[in-house]
Design a protein around this motif. Structure first.
Motif, PDB file in Angstrom:
ATOM      1  N   ALA A  75      50.374  36.818  37.036  1.00 55.30           N
ATOM      2  CA  ALA A  75      50.129  37.593  38.254  1.00 55.30           C
ATOM      3  C   ALA A  75      49.681  39.003  37.864  1.00 55.30           C
ATOM      4  N   GLY A  76      49.120  39.713  38.818  1.00 55.25           N
ATOM      5  CA  GLY A  76      48.780  41.113  38.603  1.00 55.25           C
ATOM      6  C   GLY A  76      47.307  41.401  38.413  1.00 55.25           C
ATOM      7  N   SER A  77      46.450  40.389  38.519  1.00 51.81           N
ATOM      8  CA  SER A  77      45.013  40.656  38.376  1.00 51.81           C
ATOM      9  C   SER A  77      44.503  41.347  39.639  1.00 51.81           C
ATOM     10  N   PHE A  78      43.438  42.135  39.493  1.00 49.73           N
ATOM     11  CA  PHE A  78      42.851  42.791  40.665  1.00 49.73           C
ATOM     12  C   PHE A  78      41.729  41.967  41.271  1.00 49.73           C
ATOM     13  N   GLY A  79      41.259  40.965  40.541  1.00 45.06           N
ATOM     14  CA  GLY A  79      40.202  40.100  41.049  1.00 45.06           C
ATOM     15  C   GLY A  79      40.057  38.849  40.217  1.00 45.06           C
ATOM     16  N   VAL A  80      39.450  37.835  40.828  1.00 47.73           N
ATOM     17  CA  VAL A  80      39.246  36.554  40.152  1.00 47.73           C
ATOM     18  C   VAL A  80      37.833  36.064  40.451  1.00 47.73           C
ATOM     19  N   CYS A  81      37.148  35.604  39.424  1.00 48.04           N
ATOM     20  CA  CYS A  81      35.859  34.942  39.594  1.00 48.04           C
ATOM     21  C   CYS A  81      36.147  33.445  39.520  1.00 48.04           C
ATOM     22  N   ARG A  82      36.155  32.788  40.678  1.00 43.67           N
ATOM     23  CA  ARG A  82      36.486  31.362  40.770  1.00 43.67           C
ATOM     24  C   ARG A  82      35.280  30.506  40.401  1.00 43.67           C
ATOM     25  N   ASN A  83      35.541  29.452  39.653  1.00 46.42           N
ATOM     26  CA  ASN A  83      34.521  28.468  39.260  1.00 46.42           C
ATOM     27  C   ASN A  83      33.326  29.103  38.547  1.00 46.42           C
ATOM     28  N   ALA A  84      33.607  30.086  37.698  1.00 50.82           N
ATOM     29  CA  ALA A  84      32.549  30.728  36.910  1.00 50.82           C
ATOM     30  C   ALA A  84      31.989  29.737  35.909  1.00 50.82           C
ATOM     31  N   ARG A  85      30.685  29.751  35.772  1.00 47.43           N
ATOM     32  CA  ARG A  85      30.006  28.887  34.803  1.00 47.43           C
ATOM     33  C   ARG A  85      29.533  29.739  33.623  1.00 47.43           C
ATOM     34  N   VAL A  86      29.450  29.098  32.477  1.00 48.51           N
ATOM     35  CA  VAL A  86      28.929  29.772  31.294  1.00 48.51           C
ATOM     36  C   VAL A  86      27.532  29.239  31.040  1.00 48.51           C
TER      37      VAL A  86
END
Length: 117
Positions: free
Chosen positions: A70-81
């Motif tokens: 916990a504690g993140s300020f943001g999340v990039c969901r389903n990011a592809r490389v």
């Protein structure tokens, strides 16, 4: 229960456990912490490739967990490389104002969905 179903059930239950790596890199005026949550990357490839960044001139510490802390300020969901079919959720920790730069990168480059925390 039929015996042939047991391997299938055990296989499904092992995939129910999340897999994540926390990457903390430090260098001259750089202190970055992210967590990569595996979505559909083969386990060995995730562990040996995606969780082993080569960052020149930086000290990198990698630890593993069932899920991102916990504690993140943001999340990039389903990011592809790149152009691969593999996806991961990338959790960002530290300076929340960095979201100004990270959100466009997430959505345009990684084809992900940005979520503020």
């Amino acid at each position: 229960m039929r015996v042939w179903l047991l391997p299938v059930l055990f296989g499904l239950s092992s995939q129910a456990f999340a897999e994540a790596c926390v990457v903390h890199s430090q260098g001259d005026q750089v202190d970055v912490k992210i967590c990569q949550q595996n979505v559909n990357i083969p386990k060995q490839m995730f562990h040996d490739g995606f969780c082993q960044p080569q960052l020149k001139g930086q000290k990198v510490d990698v630890s593993y967990a069932e899920q991102c802390p916990a504690g993140s300020f943001g999340v990039c969901r389903n990011a592809r490389v790149g152009s691969t079919p593999y996806q991961q959720d990338i959790h960002y920790y530290g300076v929340a104002s960095d979201a100004h730069y990270l959100k466009p990168f997430c959505e345009k480059q990684s084809k992900g969905k940005w979520m503020d925390r």
